[in-house]
Scaffold this motif. Structure first.
Motif, short mmCIF file in Angstrom:
data_model
loop_
_atom_site.label_atom_id
_atom_site.label_comp_id
_atom_site.label_asym_id
_atom_site.label_seq_id
_atom_site.Cartn_x
_atom_site.Cartn_y
_atom_site.Cartn_z
N PRO A 280 11.24 6.40 -0.73
CA PRO A 280 10.01 5.80 0.02
C PRO A 280 10.14 6.15 1.44
O PRO A 280 11.08 6.33 2.00
N GLY A 281 9.04 6.45 1.98
CA GLY A 281 8.83 6.83 3.45
C GLY A 281 9.93 6.24 4.32
O GLY A 281 10.25 7.13 5.11
N GLU A 282 10.08 5.03 4.41
CA GLU A 282 10.86 4.40 5.51
C GLU A 282 12.07 4.08 4.92
O GLU A 282 12.91 3.28 5.52
N LYS B 242 12.63 -4.56 1.62
CA LYS B 242 11.99 -5.78 2.63
C LYS B 242 10.67 -5.96 2.50
O LYS B 242 9.89 -6.78 2.28
N TYR B 243 9.68 -4.55 2.36
CA TYR B 243 8.35 -4.81 1.91
C TYR B 243 8.05 -5.33 0.73
O TYR B 243 7.22 -6.26 0.58
N ILE B 244 8.75 -4.94 -0.12
CA ILE B 244 8.57 -5.66 -1.67
C ILE B 244 8.63 -7.30 -1.52
O ILE B 244 7.82 -7.74 -2.04
N ALA B 245 9.82 -7.54 -1.09
CA ALA B 245 10.12 -8.96 -0.71
C ALA B 245 9.08 -9.50 -0.01
O ALA B 245 8.88 -10.66 -0.20
N LYS B 246 8.41 -8.88 0.75
CA LYS B 246 7.48 -9.71 1.61
C LYS B 246 6.07 -9.93 1.11
O LYS B 246 5.28 -10.76 1.20
N ASN B 247 5.72 -8.62 0.37
CA ASN B 247 4.45 -8.48 -0.18
C ASN B 247 4.13 -9.11 -1.54
O ASN B 247 3.08 -9.09 -2.12
N ASP C 58 3.04 16.06 -4.17
CA ASP C 58 2.39 15.65 -2.90
C ASP C 58 2.45 14.21 -2.63
O ASP C 58 1.81 13.82 -1.38
N GLY C 59 3.52 13.50 -3.27
CA GLY C 59 3.79 12.14 -2.89
C GLY C 59 2.87 11.09 -3.48
O GLY C 59 3.12 9.92 -3.01
N PRO D 56 4.21 1.52 0.68
CA PRO D 56 4.34 2.87 1.61
C PRO D 56 4.39 3.96 0.79
O PRO D 56 4.56 4.02 -0.43
N ALA D 57 3.86 4.98 1.57
CA ALA D 57 4.03 6.34 0.61
C ALA D 57 5.39 6.92 0.46
O ALA D 57 6.42 6.32 1.08
#
Lengths: 195, 454
Positions: B368-370, B377-382, B405-406, B433-434
């Motif tokens: 993942p990009g970040e 964290k993103y997953i847990a939050k969203n 190409d992602g 995220p990308a």
């Protein structure tokens, strides 16, 4: 004749016995030579195995000796035997471990100080230069300094040193070993700078 | 100072070491030995080793000395090649002699062997010979009856005579009269008479139609030659099952101990192996990941069920140990689990060519990009917990492809939890995220676990 042989076996130095064995191939000579160090070999083996296994190892090492001494040009039999013993024990330990798949800790084994083999007989002794090294002694850490001082200069035994300093017996041993090595390094540096 | 030690020819006196270890030396002497040990690593190490055991190793050392002496003596024994050669030559001659004699005797034995077989089965005719009279009589009326059982001997001598019962000769032949077998039983006191009987039988060519060969004189009741008994085997069948769930164990080996026979179980755990039907047999059952099992099977038993227990920690961790240095590398499982417990990635391409293998050295899986942590964290939050999920807790494992190409596509749920949770998991990843594609620029399959908790 037998008496003569006996004398040779008892009084000849290691090198002579080695020569005689290589020349004649007679095991008597080798056995006489090996007997001198058998208790040491046995002691080293005890570090790795129990008593019975150590005895077997001692006999196995003799078998190796029969072959290897003919192949190798050995200068110092005692040191060479020490290395042979260690190697044998380690190899044996490994093969045992492979079979049983359990871990035997090698942590407790000290790392071999190879330099002692090299310097063993060149006469360049630490003690002979102790007088010159009083300065060096001052550079040592406190524990090493006290232990080395008591052991080498006051000629106390480990036990006495431990009693007098209150250090642990094993600590005393390593203080003295390390102190001795540090002194040697210091000393060699001094020599280099003088030269 | 080290010079002094080198001059000591005889190593270090064991007695000195013993006293040192037992604490019997005074401090001065202790100091000397300790100093010597400092210059002599051999001695130092031996002292270390000995210190761990009882100080008195006298008996062990004596034992060693004895063994060494024996070893040397053994070698000297070998130095007598002259005797050995003579002995060897004598043995060879002897064996050759015995061989020649055996060869001579062999044809006769064959003849006998042929006749012995029908004796048990096909009821041959018996010829009675009694009280040393050597009147060989042929009878074919009483099949299968041994000499001692014949109630009405056909000889002229009255049966009640005591000598008669003791002196019996049995002559049997098969129906085709290929050969003759005479078995003469008698009391130990009359061997000479036995011989006579044998001679008489031989001297009765008229009755035996000239086929007398291999007259055997024996004091034992005839027993069938063991070599001729057919080897009796049976098929031992059974099933190897796992002790945990009683399911069949495919691919387990079943060996018959003491023989070269064995079998491997089929996909249901069944096996069949031929074993000796006359005796108990020992089986050894082995399977990878299971404890091996040995068991004795009686010759009556069959259709066995053999349960074997799972072996815990049968695969040890691999430990690499060098001289003096210890290193431990724990090899992880074949599927590389790269970061935290929630994210798995799986690489789908084959890495077969040398080129791609080289690439693999610096190969980076898609990420993942970040980075993974913030992705978690993103997953847990969203993640929105679906109202229809009825307080289910768990995770949904989603697999998808990260294109060169992602872009992300081919979403599939590998581990389902609940339909709404499954679609929610895919949504979160799709909208997330990308991703950075794999370092070799190929599309790669990736797995992500999305946790759900109310």
């Amino acid at each position: 004749m037998a008496f003569l042989h006996h004398n040779i076996m008892k009084d000849a130095d290691d090198a002579a016995l080695m020569q005689e064995y290589k020349r004649s191939g007679k095991l008597d000579y080798l056995a006489a030579l090996y007997q001198r160090y058998m208790n040491l070999v046995y002691g080293v083996c005890l570090r790795f195995f129990d008593e019975e296994a150590s005895k077997d190892a001692v006999m196995q090492i003799f078998e190796e000796l029969i072959v290897k001494l003919k192949q190798h040009e050995v200068q110092n039999f005692k040191s060479w035997l020490h290395v042979l013993t260690r190697n044998y024990c380690l190899m044996r330990l490994r093969s045992l471990k492979n079979r049983e798949g359990r871990e035997i800790s090698l942590d407790g084994l000290p790392v071999m100080e190879n330099d002692s083999f090299v310097h063993h007989e060149n006469g360049m002794s630490v003690e002979a230069h102790l007088q010159d090294m009083e300065k060096c002694l001052e550079t040592l850490p406190e524990e090493q300094k006290r232990s080395v001082d008591l052991f080498y200069l006051k000629e106390k035994s480990y036990r006495e040193v431990a009693d007098m300093t209150g250090y642990d017996m094993n600590k005393v041993k390593s203080y003295i070993q390390n102190g001795k090595r540090n002194l040697k390094i210091c000393m060699e540096q001094q020599h280099a700078s003088q030269a | 100072m080290p010079h002094k030690h080198n001059d000591i020819k005889h190593g270090v006196d064991p007695e000195l070491i013993r006293r040192y270890l037992a604490g019997e030396l005074d401090d001065k002497a202790m100091h000397l030995l300790e100093k010597q040990a400092l210059d002599d690593p051999f001695l130092a190490e031996a002292l270390d080793g000995l210190a761990a055991y009882a100080p008195d190793q006298q008996t062990n050392l004596e034992d060693l000395n004895n063994r060494l002496e024996q070893r040397v003596a053994r070698k000297q024994m070998r130095k007598l090649p002259v005797y050995y050669r003579w002995t060897a030559a004598a043995i060879v001659l002897l064996l050759a002699g015995i061989g020649v004699i055996k060869m001579w005797q062999l044809p006769e034995k064959h003849e006998m062997a042929k006749v012995i077989v029908p004796q048990d089965t096909t009821a041959p005719a018996a010829i009675m010979n009694e009280s040393g009279q050597a009147s060989a009589n042929l009878t074919d009326k009483k099949p299968g009856i041994g000499a001692s059982d014949v109630p009405k001997p056909l000889s002229a001598t009255p049966p009640a005579e005591p000598v008669m019962a003791k002196k019996k000769a049995m002559l049997q032949s098969d129906t085709t009269t290929q050969g003759w077998y005479a078995n003469i039983q008698g009391e130990p006191a009359a061997p000479a008479k036995d011989m006579e009987v044998a001679k008489e039988v031989e001297a009765a060519p008229s009755v035996l139609s000239g086929k007398v060969a291999g007259v055997n004189i024996s004091r034992q009741p005839t027993a069938p030659a063991p070599a001729l008994a057919p080897a009796r085997t049976r098929m031992l069948r059974g099933r190897v099952i796992s002790e945990n769930d009683n399911s069949g164990m495919p691919g387990a080996t079943v060996a018959v101990i003491g023989t070269s026979k064995g079998a491997i179980t089929d996909k249901d755990g069944n096996f069949a192996v031929s074993v000796d039907s006359t005796e108990k047999v020992q089986l050894s059952v082995n399977a990878v990941g299971f404890m091996s099992k040995k068991l004795a099977i009686g010759n009556e038993e069959n259709n066995l069920n053999i349960a074997i227990a799972q072996q815990n920690n049968s695969l040890n961790e691999v430990t690499v140990v060098g001289y003096g240095v210890q290193k431990k590398s724990v090899v992880t499982s074949a599927q590389a689990t790269i970061t935290s417990k929630d994210i798995h990635r799986q690489e789908m391409q084959e890495m077969d060519s040398e080129k791609s293998r080289r690439k693999k050295a610096a190969y980076q899986v898609p990420s993942p990009g970040e980075g993974f942590e913030s992705y978690e964290k993103y997953i847990a939050k969203n993640v929105r917990y679906p109202s229809s999920a009825q307080n289910i807790t768990g995770k949904v494992r989603v697999a998808f492809t990260v294109k060169a190409d992602g872009r992300l596509e081919n979403f599939r749920v590998l581990r389902k939890l609940q339909p709404d949770c499954d679609t929610e998991a895919i949504r979160v990843i799709k909208e997330g995220p990308a991703w950075i594609p794999a370092s070799d620029g190929k599309s790669t399959r990736v797995q992500v676990d999305v946790p759900f908790a109310p």
